[in-house]
Design an enzyme around this catalytic site. Structure first.
Site, PDB file in Angstrom:
ATOM      1  N   SER A  96       0.850  -1.180  -0.062  1.00 38.23           N
ATOM      2  CA  SER A  96      -0.063   0.049   0.046  1.00 38.23           C
ATOM      3  C   SER A  96       0.781   1.311   0.168  1.00 38.23           C
ATOM      4  O   SER A  96       1.382   1.524   1.039  1.00 38.23           O
ATOM      5  CB  SER A  96      -0.979   0.076   1.339  1.00 38.23           C
ATOM      6  N   LYS A 171      -7.035   1.781  -2.607  1.00 34.07           N
ATOM      7  CA  LYS A 171      -6.831   1.419  -1.265  1.00 34.07           C
ATOM      8  C   LYS A 171      -6.610   2.636  -0.449  1.00 34.07           C
ATOM      9  O   LYS A 171      -7.087   2.276   0.678  1.00 34.07           O
ATOM     10  CB  LYS A 171      -5.468   0.784  -1.409  1.00 34.07           C
ATOM     11  N   LYS A 239       0.827   5.647   7.981  1.00 33.73           N
ATOM     12  CA  LYS A 239       1.383   5.676   6.643  1.00 33.73           C
ATOM     13  C   LYS A 239       0.412   5.910   5.601  1.00 33.73           C
ATOM     14  O   LYS A 239       0.606   6.833   4.670  1.00 33.73           O
ATOM     15  CB  LYS A 239       2.197   4.603   6.489  1.00 33.73           C
TER      16      LYS A 239
END
Length: 292
Positions: A96, A171, A239
């Protein structure tokens, strides 16, 4: 037999690689820490001491790495994937990361004759183990079809969402929704507790109505029991939300609700909870109400 080079054998990558072994593929895996490699060997795979060794004979290369710089180093470095992969190989990045990083890797790969897909996953460790992850996939349609059989080995929901970088964009949207749901679930539980409600019954009632969600099903009990062993760590969600901030700014978007939950997640990490499951965001919200 198709040979798969797998780079990154952590909480998510390890089970994914093991499922590929079980499906009959010849999987050569590498990782920064040797015990993860040894574990894959115990599952029937083969270990490699470097990325070059893992990918040099591979028909398919899969990466599952923490962040954009890790993918850039693994894919573009002098000893990385594109320096050693065979022409015509298929490279699937399940990490990701930022969409612009995925697009840059795809461009570099095309110049080397390597086909690419960005295929980040959702579902956490339990779904990685049982092979029922959701994958949102970016890349050329014909490349998606070439990679479908491998994706279907590790996931049950496989959706092609557009060109290179699109998987990462979807995502990030997923992570925004999940973070918002976790935050509101934590606040709802705090509210029930403050008013002396039977929280097990309360959560069952909420789960049966419009408030029900996969997040409630997966995370409510962890919050009720204050057990936050990591399936997906707060530091990784932080993140992902950082990637949301960057890409939203690039698109000129104002996302005030997303900005708020991003700051709460960042605060949880700053307070030392980064290694907890992201349901551990409950702790940060409980502290704000003096109920930790």
């Amino acid at each position: 037999m198709t040979t798969i080079g797998f780079v990154g054998l952590g909480i998510m990558g390890g089970p994914m690689a093991a499922n590929l072994v079980k499906a009959g593929y010849f999987v050569v895996g590498t990782n920064l820490s040797r015990p993860k490699i040894d574990w894959l060997v115990e599952q029937g795979g083969r270990g490699a001491d470097s990325i070059a060794e893992a990918v040099k004979d591979a028909d398919v290369v899969i990466t599952m790495l923490p962040d954009s710089p890790d993918v850039e180093a693994a894919a573009l470095g002098d000893e990385g994937i594109l320096a050693h992969a065979r022409q015509g190989a298929l490279y699937i990045d399940c990490s990701s990361i930022r969409p612009d990083t995925s697009r840059a890797v795809a461009d570099a790969a095309a110049s080397k004759g390597v086909r690419t897909l960005d295929a980040p996953v959702s579902g956490g460790e339990p779904k990685a183990i049982d092979g029922t992850l959701s994958l949102m996939v970016g890349g050329e349609p014909e490349t998606f079809e070439a990679g479908r059989e491998f994706l279907e080995t590790v996931g049950s929901t496989i959706v092609h969402v557009g060109p290179a970088g699109s998987g990462q964009t979807v995502k990030i949207a997923n992570q925004l929704i999940v973070a918002g749901n976790i935050g509101l679930l934590a606040e709802a539980l705090l509210y029930l507790e403050a008013h002396g409600v039977d929280t097990e019954a309360g959560m069952r009632a909420l789960g049966g109505g419009l408030a029900g969600s996969a997040v409630l099903d997966a995370k409510a009990e962890k919050m009720r029991s204050r057990e936050f062993n990591p399936g997906f760590r707060i530091e990784l969600h932080d993140k992902d939300l950082g990637n949301l901030e960057v890409s939203a700014r690039q698109a000129g978007l104002a996302l005030p609700i997303g900005a708020l939950v991003t700051q709460v997640v960042a605060a949880a990490k700053a307070q030392g909870d980064g290694s907890l499951d992201h349901s551990g965001l409950f702790r940060q919200l409980a502290q704000l109400s003096g109920r930790d």
